[in-house]
Design a protein around this motif. Structure first.
Motif, PDB file in Angstrom:
ATOM      1  N   TYR A   1     -34.858 -18.895  -2.099  1.00  0.00           N
ATOM      2  CA  TYR A   1     -34.264 -18.863  -3.430  1.00  0.00           C
ATOM      3  C   TYR A   1     -32.953 -18.092  -3.420  1.00  0.00           C
ATOM      4  CZ  TYR A   1     -33.502 -17.680  -8.286  1.00  0.00           C
ATOM      5  OH  TYR A   1     -32.928 -17.506  -9.506  1.00  0.00           O
ATOM      6  N   PHE A   2     -32.928 -16.958  -2.769  1.00  0.00           N
ATOM      7  CA  PHE A   2     -31.738 -16.122  -2.788  1.00  0.00           C
ATOM      8  C   PHE A   2     -30.602 -16.706  -1.951  1.00  0.00           C
ATOM      9  CE2 PHE A   2     -35.144 -13.116  -3.811  1.00  0.00           C
ATOM     10  CZ  PHE A   2     -34.683 -12.723  -5.053  1.00  0.00           C
ATOM     11  N   GLU A   3     -30.908 -17.469  -0.904  1.00  0.00           N
ATOM     12  CA  GLU A   3     -29.856 -18.046  -0.075  1.00  0.00           C
ATOM     13  C   GLU A   3     -29.195 -19.239  -0.757  1.00  0.00           C
ATOM     14  OE1 GLU A   3     -32.134 -18.844   3.425  1.00  0.00           O
ATOM     15  OE2 GLU A   3     -31.143 -17.255   4.517  1.00  0.00           O
ATOM     16  N   GLY A   4     -30.007 -20.120  -1.312  1.00  0.00           N
ATOM     17  CA  GLY A   4     -29.462 -21.362  -1.837  1.00  0.00           C
ATOM     18  C   GLY A   4     -29.328 -21.417  -3.338  1.00  0.00           C
ATOM     19  N   GLY A   5     -30.041 -20.609  -4.042  1.00  0.00           N
ATOM     20  CA  GLY A   5     -29.955 -20.595  -5.488  1.00  0.00           C
ATOM     21  C   GLY A   5     -30.818 -21.638  -6.180  1.00  0.00           C
ATOM     22  N   ILE A   6     -31.157 -22.739  -5.518  1.00  0.00           N
ATOM     23  CA  ILE A   6     -32.028 -23.755  -6.094  1.00  0.00           C
ATOM     24  C   ILE A   6     -33.025 -24.200  -5.039  1.00  0.00           C
ATOM     25  CG2 ILE A   6     -30.351 -24.614  -7.769  1.00  0.00           C
ATOM     26  CD1 ILE A   6     -29.880 -26.993  -5.872  1.00  0.00           C
ATOM     27  N   SER A   7     -34.117 -24.732  -5.506  1.00  0.00           N
ATOM     28  CA  SER A   7     -35.133 -25.235  -4.587  1.00  0.00           C
ATOM     29  C   SER A   7     -34.833 -26.697  -4.257  1.00  0.00           C
ATOM     30  CB  SER A   7     -36.512 -25.108  -5.239  1.00  0.00           C
ATOM     31  OG  SER A   7     -37.493 -25.611  -4.380  1.00  0.00           O
ATOM     32  N   VAL A   8     -34.879 -27.039  -2.973  1.00  0.00           N
ATOM     33  CA  VAL A   8     -34.595 -28.397  -2.520  1.00  0.00           C
ATOM     34  C   VAL A   8     -35.774 -28.864  -1.680  1.00  0.00           C
ATOM     35  CG1 VAL A   8     -33.005 -29.807  -1.164  1.00  0.00           C
ATOM     36  CG2 VAL A   8     -32.124 -27.902  -2.498  1.00  0.00           C
ATOM     37  N   SER A   9     -36.154 -30.121  -1.818  1.00  0.00           N
ATOM     38  CA  SER A   9     -37.285 -30.648  -1.066  1.00  0.00           C
ATOM     39  C   SER A   9     -36.983 -30.653   0.432  1.00  0.00           C
ATOM     40  CB  SER A   9     -37.616 -32.072  -1.525  1.00  0.00           C
ATOM     41  OG  SER A   9     -36.651 -32.977  -1.034  1.00  0.00           O
ATOM     42  N   SER A  10     -38.030 -30.611   1.237  1.00  0.00           N
ATOM     43  CA  SER A  10     -37.859 -30.598   2.684  1.00  0.00           C
ATOM     44  C   SER A  10     -37.190 -31.883   3.175  1.00  0.00           C
ATOM     45  CB  SER A  10     -39.195 -30.371   3.384  1.00  0.00           C
ATOM     46  OG  SER A  10     -40.092 -31.410   3.066  1.00  0.00           O
ATOM     47  N   GLN A  11     -37.449 -33.008   2.488  1.00  0.00           N
ATOM     48  CA  GLN A  11     -36.787 -34.256   2.881  1.00  0.00           C
ATOM     49  C   GLN A  11     -35.274 -34.170   2.644  1.00  0.00           C
ATOM     50  OE1 GLN A  11     -39.424 -35.074   0.374  1.00  0.00           O
ATOM     51  NE2 GLN A  11     -40.977 -36.007   1.669  1.00  0.00           N
ATOM     52  N   ASP A  12     -34.896 -33.577   1.511  1.00  0.00           N
ATOM     53  CA  ASP A  12     -33.469 -33.421   1.227  1.00  0.00           C
ATOM     54  C   ASP A  12     -32.809 -32.466   2.210  1.00  0.00           C
ATOM     55  OD1 ASP A  12     -33.459 -35.208  -0.865  1.00  0.00           O
ATOM     56  OD2 ASP A  12     -33.733 -33.674  -2.418  1.00  0.00           O
ATOM     57  N   VAL A  13     -33.509 -31.392   2.548  1.00  0.00           N
ATOM     58  CA  VAL A  13     -32.978 -30.440   3.523  1.00  0.00           C
ATOM     59  C   VAL A  13     -32.760 -31.154   4.856  1.00  0.00           C
ATOM     60  CG1 VAL A  13     -33.511 -28.392   4.913  1.00  0.00           C
ATOM     61  CG2 VAL A  13     -33.920 -28.377   2.435  1.00  0.00           C
ATOM     62  N   GLY A  14     -33.745 -31.926   5.284  1.00  0.00           N
ATOM     63  CA  GLY A  14     -33.623 -32.672   6.533  1.00  0.00           C
ATOM     64  C   GLY A  14     -32.472 -33.649   6.513  1.00  0.00           C
ATOM     65  N   ARG A  15     -32.302 -34.335   5.387  1.00  0.00           N
ATOM     66  CA  ARG A  15     -31.219 -35.311   5.253  1.00  0.00           C
ATOM     67  C   ARG A  15     -29.859 -34.614   5.311  1.00  0.00           C
ATOM     68  NH1 ARG A  15     -28.411 -36.318   1.073  1.00  0.00           N
ATOM     69  NH2 ARG A  15     -29.888 -35.447  -0.420  1.00  0.00           N
ATOM     70  N   ILE A  16     -29.734 -33.493   4.611  1.00  0.00           N
ATOM     71  CA  ILE A  16     -28.468 -32.753   4.583  1.00  0.00           C
ATOM     72  C   ILE A  16     -28.145 -32.188   5.970  1.00  0.00           C
ATOM     73  CG2 ILE A  16     -27.339 -30.681   3.666  1.00  0.00           C
ATOM     74  CD1 ILE A  16     -28.948 -31.313   1.013  1.00  0.00           C
ATOM     75  N   GLU A  17     -29.144 -31.603   6.626  1.00  0.00           N
ATOM     76  CA  GLU A  17     -28.911 -31.058   7.966  1.00  0.00           C
ATOM     77  C   GLU A  17     -28.526 -32.168   8.942  1.00  0.00           C
ATOM     78  OE1 GLU A  17     -32.380 -28.684   8.881  1.00  0.00           O
ATOM     79  OE2 GLU A  17     -31.377 -26.884   8.137  1.00  0.00           O
ATOM     80  N   LYS A  18     -29.101 -33.356   8.778  1.00  0.00           N
ATOM     81  CA  LYS A  18     -28.741 -34.481   9.646  1.00  0.00           C
ATOM     82  C   LYS A  18     -27.296 -34.907   9.388  1.00  0.00           C
ATOM     83  CE  LYS A  18     -30.021 -39.155  11.091  1.00  0.00           C
ATOM     84  NZ  LYS A  18     -28.681 -39.378  11.562  1.00  0.00           N
ATOM     85  N   GLN A  19     -26.877 -34.908   8.128  1.00  0.00           N
ATOM     86  CA  GLN A  19     -25.490 -35.247   7.807  1.00  0.00           C
ATOM     87  C   GLN A  19     -24.535 -34.257   8.471  1.00  0.00           C
ATOM     88  OE1 GLN A  19     -25.396 -35.232   3.507  1.00  0.00           O
ATOM     89  NE2 GLN A  19     -25.796 -37.430   3.367  1.00  0.00           N
ATOM     90  N   TRP A  20     -24.871 -32.973   8.373  1.00  0.00           N
ATOM     91  CA  TRP A  20     -24.033 -31.945   8.991  1.00  0.00           C
ATOM     92  C   TRP A  20     -23.990 -32.121  10.510  1.00  0.00           C
ATOM     93  CZ3 TRP A  20     -26.260 -27.142   5.982  1.00  0.00           C
ATOM     94  CH2 TRP A  20     -25.809 -27.172   4.664  1.00  0.00           C
ATOM     95  N   ALA A  21     -25.145 -32.401  11.111  1.00  0.00           N
ATOM     96  CA  ALA A  21     -25.208 -32.598  12.564  1.00  0.00           C
ATOM     97  C   ALA A  21     -24.418 -33.842  12.977  1.00  0.00           C
ATOM     98  CB  ALA A  21     -26.655 -32.700  13.025  1.00  0.00           C
ATOM     99  N   ASP A  22     -24.522 -34.912  12.195  1.00  0.00           N
ATOM    100  CA  ASP A  22     -23.770 -36.133  12.491  1.00  0.00           C
ATOM    101  C   ASP A  22     -22.265 -35.874  12.421  1.00  0.00           C
ATOM    102  OD1 ASP A  22     -26.168 -37.468  12.831  1.00  0.00           O
ATOM    103  OD2 ASP A  22     -26.072 -38.530  10.902  1.00  0.00           O
ATOM    104  N   LYS A  23     -21.848 -35.107  11.420  1.00  0.00           N
ATOM    105  CA  LYS A  23     -20.425 -34.752  11.305  1.00  0.00           C
ATOM    106  C   LYS A  23     -20.000 -33.952  12.525  1.00  0.00           C
ATOM    107  CE  LYS A  23     -17.004 -32.100   8.866  1.00  0.00           C
ATOM    108  NZ  LYS A  23     -16.810 -30.693   8.654  1.00  0.00           N
ATOM    109  N   GLY A  24     -20.805 -32.970  12.906  1.00  0.00           N
ATOM    110  CA  GLY A  24     -20.488 -32.152  14.070  1.00  0.00           C
ATOM    111  C   GLY A  24     -20.400 -32.978  15.340  1.00  0.00           C
ATOM    112  N   GLN A  25     -21.339 -33.922  15.496  1.00  0.00           N
ATOM    113  CA  GLN A  25     -21.321 -34.778  16.683  1.00  0.00           C
ATOM    114  C   GLN A  25     -20.058 -35.625  16.705  1.00  0.00           C
ATOM    115  OE1 GLN A  25     -23.901 -34.662  19.152  1.00  0.00           O
ATOM    116  NE2 GLN A  25     -22.181 -35.575  20.227  1.00  0.00           N
TER     117      GLN A  25
END
Length: 147
Positions: free
Chosen positions: A46-70
């Motif tokens: 809660y303190f890091e992100g300010g809002i609660s996000v589902s684990s599927q959304d977290v996975g999708r966002i992290e994959k987008q970031w990883a794809d950009k990095g790649q």
């Protein structure tokens, strides 16, 4: 001189200048290049992100970031190989960027780190922090900082 150079990039205009310089240096001295992009982890508390996000959304966002990095490190590899520089594209997943850069340099047996500095001064530097400054002051190998 140097056998293997690590270039840290975030895909920004300034880091692209550092990448270009690292490629030129590696080509001039016949060194290998390791292109590194550090992918941050999604804040989950809660303190890091300010809002609660589902684990599927977290996975999708992290994959987008990883794809950009790649994509960023693949572009570095292509540009370097066009100049005849043997290059390895590396992605690290971590919140501690400076530590990840130093760990990757050690893991890949690099003897120079090349990275950009945004040149923040005064209170802005204190508030924003500086990954470059952290690597510069804590690295056990030489660091070439470009602005």
């Amino acid at each position: 001189m140097y056998q293997r150079i690590l270039v840290a990039t975030d895909g920004s205009v300034l880091s692209k200048k550092a990448v270009h310089s690292a490629i030129e240096l590696a080509a001039a001295i016949n060194a290998d290049l390791v292109a590194l992009y550090v992918v941050p982890r999604y804040p989950v508390s809660y303190f890091e992100g300010g809002i609660s996000v589902s684990s599927q959304d977290v996975g999708r966002i992290e994959k987008q970031w990883a794809d950009k990095g790649q994509a960023v490190v693949d572009a570095v590899r292509q540009a370097a190989q066009a100049e005849g520089v043997k290059t390895k594209a590396v992605i690290a997943h971590a919140d501690l960027v400076a530590e990840s850069i130093m760990a990757a340099a050690k893991k890949h047996k690099c003897d120079l780190v090349v990275m950009a500095s945004h040149g923040h001064k005064g209170i802005k530097r204190v508030l924003l922090g500086s990954e470059t400054q952290h690597v510069l002051t804590h690295s056990s190998i030489p660091v070439l900082v470009l602005r």
